[in-house]
Enzyme design. Structure first.
Site, PDB file in Angstrom:
ATOM      1  N   ASP A  81      42.412   9.020  12.144  1.00 35.50           N
ATOM      2  CA  ASP A  81      42.411   7.866  13.431  1.00 35.50           C
ATOM      3  C   ASP A  81      42.823   6.687  13.049  1.00 35.50           C
ATOM      4  OD1 ASP A  81      41.394  10.297  14.672  1.00 35.50           O
ATOM      5  OD2 ASP A  81      39.054   9.470  14.839  1.00 35.50           O
ATOM      6  N   HIS A 100      40.254  18.471  12.346  1.00 32.16           N
ATOM      7  CA  HIS A 100      39.154  18.497  11.162  1.00 32.16           C
ATOM      8  C   HIS A 100      39.919  18.832   9.649  1.00 32.16           C
ATOM      9  CE1 HIS A 100      35.125  18.082  13.031  1.00 32.16           C
ATOM     10  NE2 HIS A 100      35.800  18.262  14.194  1.00 32.16           N
TER      11      HIS A 100
END
Length: 383
Positions: A174, A38
């Protein structure tokens, strides 16, 4: 896991569905994040590597003006007009439509096409099957239209597609690692500048991934809620993103900041520091230090960011007990389920797998899926 590999399944399904061979086969990998959770949407640092699990797309020209897709994994089909793209009720099809739409919005003239897709990245496991799907579809559509773009640009388009069309406020990690990973290396990514540094993974280091059996989805409200809380904290400190403060500023200027927002910020600020230290530890093959940083990361995700679950905590503790000072383990991915990643020596890896297989059970009382992953390379045209 399927008996046939993703490439074989995508190819065979294409021939069966469309009555001809595809023009291209394209693959893009999933990823495991060693540390840096995060932090990407906070303009921070992450340390992922691609894994040897892919989404494969077989693609060829369509006989009409639509884009047709067949999913081997969901045994489902989708079809849409690339000039008028609306949301789909099928989650997997959303990502294809999102990529087609956002490639077009970026000025790329994609063509009508027919696709079949197959993957062996475990779904809902925190190994980024969604980014693997986005990057493979994006690269396939570009190849079919004879368009070449930089992998970083492709990753940025895929992030926009997931943020704005799919509805998940994810960061760039990602998509970027799926697009431009290097074999046998992790990538230290600066998520603000998008600069990357390849960190060689020593040959005597093994990466073991254990799927908890608890699925999750980043399109759920918790992920977007965490991002909003981080933005609230950044606004309090008067900075663009939490990347711009350190622990001293975090504590000295916290007056009137809600406790929850403070704890969310504390995770991000401390995680950035851990990630930079972990990259150096990996480079130096200092598994004891890397393991300590991974354990601290998991504790921060549990206590400050509150994205783990009791079963995930137990699995992480179990793996750390077995690994000892020869590395460490932590939850990886967006949270609320998914996988735990363990880093240890190659001669310890089989012992770790044996113990977890014997001791851990998924919520359905099954043996967990476990595999030693290779640090793999980024997306490419197979043939």
């Amino acid at each position: 896991m399927p008996v046939k590999d993703a490439k074989s399944r995508a190819f065979a399904a294409y021939v069966e569905e469309y009555g001809e061979k595809p023009e291209y086969l394209v693959r893009a990998p999933g990823r495991v994040n060693i540390i840096g959770e995060h932090t990407d949407y906070n303009d921070g640092f992450v340390l992922p590597c691609a894994i040897d699990r892919d989404t494969v797309v077989a693609i060829g020209p369509s006989q009409d003006n639509n884009i047709k897709s067949l999913s081997c994994d969901f045994d489902a089909k989708d079809e849409f007009n690339p000039n008028q793209i609306n949301p789909s009720s099928q989650e997997w099809a959303q990502y294809i439509r999102a990529m087609a739409k956002h490639l077009s919005l970026e000025g790329h003239q994609i063509k009508a096409a027919q696709l079949s897709l197959a993957g062996d990245v475990p779904l809902g496991s925190g190994l980024s099957s969604s980014a693997s799907l986005e990057i493979s579809v994006g690269l396939a559509l570009l190849k079919q239209a004879d368009i070449e773009i930089d992998p970083t640009q492709l990753a940025q388009i895929a992030q926009k597609a997931e943020n704005q069309f799919v509805g998940c406020s994810c960061g760039i990690m990602d998509q970027l690692i799926s697009a431009k990973a290097q074999k046998d290396h992790a990538l230290l990514i600066d998520c603000r500048s998008l600069d990357t540094s390849a960190i060689s993974i020593p040959t005597d280091v093994a990466i073991v991934i254990v799927n908890s059996g608890i699925t999750h989805s980043n399109t759920g409200g918790e992920y977007n809620e965490r991002r909003a809380q981080c933005e609230q904290a950044a606004q309090h400190y008067g900075v663009r993103a939490l990347r711009d403060i350190n622990m001293e500023i975090l504590d000295s200027q916290r007056t009137n900041l809600e406790d929850m927002a403070y704890r969310r910020a504390r995770h991000v600020v401390s995680e950035n520091e851990r990630t930079l230290s972990a990259a150096k530890a990996l480079k130096d093959n200092d598994l004891q230090k890397l393991g300590a940083l991974m354990r601290a990361s998991h504790a921060s995700m549990r206590n400050d960011f509150e994205i783990t679950l009791p079963a995930i905590d137990s699995l992480s503790d179990m793996m750390n007990d077995i690994i000892g000072n020869n590395g460490g383990a932590r939850m990886t991915g967006g949270g609320f389920g998914g996988c735990v990643v363990g880093i240890t020596t190659t001669n310890k890896a089989d012992n770790l797998i044996e113990h977890i297989t014997a001791k851990y059970r998924t919520p359905l009382d099954k043996t967990p899926a476990i595999f030693k992953c290779k640090a793999w390379y980024g997306a490419n045209i197979i043939n």
